[in-house]
Write a protein that holds these residues in place. Structure first.
Motif, PDB file in Angstrom:
ATOM      1  N   ASP A   5       1.025 -14.037   2.806  1.00  0.00           N
ATOM      2  CA  ASP A   5       1.347 -15.430   2.512  1.00  0.00           C
ATOM      3  C   ASP A   5       0.422 -16.381   3.265  1.00  0.00           C
ATOM      4  O   ASP A   5       0.040 -17.429   2.755  1.00  0.00           O
ATOM      5  N   GLU A   6      -0.001 -15.998   4.460  1.00  0.00           N
ATOM      6  CA  GLU A   6      -0.958 -16.804   5.221  1.00  0.00           C
ATOM      7  C   GLU A   6      -2.325 -16.794   4.526  1.00  0.00           C
ATOM      8  O   GLU A   6      -2.999 -17.830   4.436  1.00  0.00           O
ATOM      9  N   ALA A   9      -2.112 -19.008   1.416  1.00  0.00           N
ATOM     10  CA  ALA A   9      -2.150 -20.429   1.782  1.00  0.00           C
ATOM     11  C   ALA A   9      -3.579 -20.877   2.089  1.00  0.00           C
ATOM     12  O   ALA A   9      -4.002 -21.963   1.663  1.00  0.00           O
ATOM     13  N   GLU A  31       4.316 -15.784  -4.230  1.00  0.00           N
ATOM     14  CA  GLU A  31       3.840 -16.552  -3.078  1.00  0.00           C
ATOM     15  C   GLU A  31       2.900 -17.675  -3.497  1.00  0.00           C
ATOM     16  O   GLU A  31       2.922 -18.753  -2.912  1.00  0.00           O
ATOM     17  N   VAL A  32       2.069 -17.449  -4.519  1.00  0.00           N
ATOM     18  CA  VAL A  32       1.233 -18.536  -5.036  1.00  0.00           C
ATOM     19  C   VAL A  32       2.133 -19.631  -5.606  1.00  0.00           C
ATOM     20  O   VAL A  32       1.932 -20.821  -5.349  1.00  0.00           O
ATOM     21  N   THR A  35       3.712 -21.548  -2.822  1.00  0.00           N
ATOM     22  CA  THR A  35       2.738 -22.292  -2.027  1.00  0.00           C
ATOM     23  C   THR A  35       2.199 -23.514  -2.755  1.00  0.00           C
ATOM     24  O   THR A  35       2.089 -24.592  -2.172  1.00  0.00           O
ATOM     25  N   ASN A  36       1.865 -23.345  -4.042  1.00  0.00           N
ATOM     26  CA  ASN A  36       1.247 -24.456  -4.773  1.00  0.00           C
ATOM     27  C   ASN A  36       1.359 -24.228  -6.280  1.00  0.00           C
ATOM     28  O   ASN A  36       0.374 -23.872  -6.926  1.00  0.00           O
ATOM     29  N   ILE A 168      11.368 -16.166  -0.747  1.00  0.00           N
ATOM     30  CA  ILE A 168      10.317 -16.464  -1.714  1.00  0.00           C
ATOM     31  C   ILE A 168      10.937 -16.407  -3.110  1.00  0.00           C
ATOM     32  O   ILE A 168      11.440 -15.364  -3.531  1.00  0.00           O
TER      33      ILE A 168
END
Length: 189
Positions: A5-6, A9, A31-32, A35-36, A168
């Motif tokens: 996830d880091e 990001a 996760e994408v 995140t955005n 998530i």
């Protein structure tokens, strides 16, 4: 190793509005999405191993867009035949990032063979223009900044830790909605 996830990001932070992002099945797409989420993202749901082929087609047909393919090691291993095709076609706008945690995390963490099958070496032998192997946040940041946007095809192998992130969400868009908004995004550019 870097937490996936880091890594996601950091990668997403480098994208601009005209970039197209394709993310593979499972936790990477989730996760994408968390995140955005944006219309320029295509979340591959339920079709493991097909992302790099889709990304190659988009890179050839949409040279005005930089194409980011966020693949997993299992997905990349399923489509090894696409790697030499990508290298042969040489799309300068193609960035292939393989997030390698050496496991099929979404289905229970079963080990993948990427611990002994070196995907970076495979990409290099196929003829990708640039190949990087990274295992830390600093290495990832340097690799992301190392080349201009048209330096592809690039392959970046990111050694990621299995690090489940609580809470998530699943991608909440239906597959048809993902397709439709992605196509509309491409047509509006």
């Amino acid at each position: 190793m870097i937490a996936r996830d880091e890594a996601i990001a950091a990668i997403v932070a480098r994208m601009d509005d005209t970039d197209l992002v394709l993310s593979t099945t499972g936790m990477i797409s989730r996760e994408v999405f968390a995140t955005n989420d944006r219309s320029g993202n295509f979340y591959m749901l339920g079709s493991m191993g097909l992302l790099s082929s889709l990304g190659l087609g988009l890179a050839v047909l949409s040279p005005q867009h930089r194409i980011w393919v966020l693949d997993g090691d299992g997905s990349a291993l399923m489509s090894l035949g696409t790697l030499p095709l990508i290298a042969t076609e040489r799309p300068p706008n193609f960035v292939h990032i393989i997030l390698d945690n050496e496991a099929y995390e979404s289905t229970g963490g079963q080990p993948a063979i990427s611990a002994s099958a070196d995907l970076a070496a495979i990409g290099k032998s196929c003829g990708y223009r640039h190949v990087d192997r990274v295992a830390s946040r600093d290495e990832l940041e340097r690799a992301l900044d190392a080349y201009p946007p048209d330096a592809g095809p690039r392959l970046m192998l990111v050694k990621a830790a299995i690090a489940p992130v609580e809470g998530i969400p699943r991608v909440s868009h239906a597959p048809a909605a993902i397709r439709d908004r992605f196509v509309a995004h491409i047509r509006n550019d």
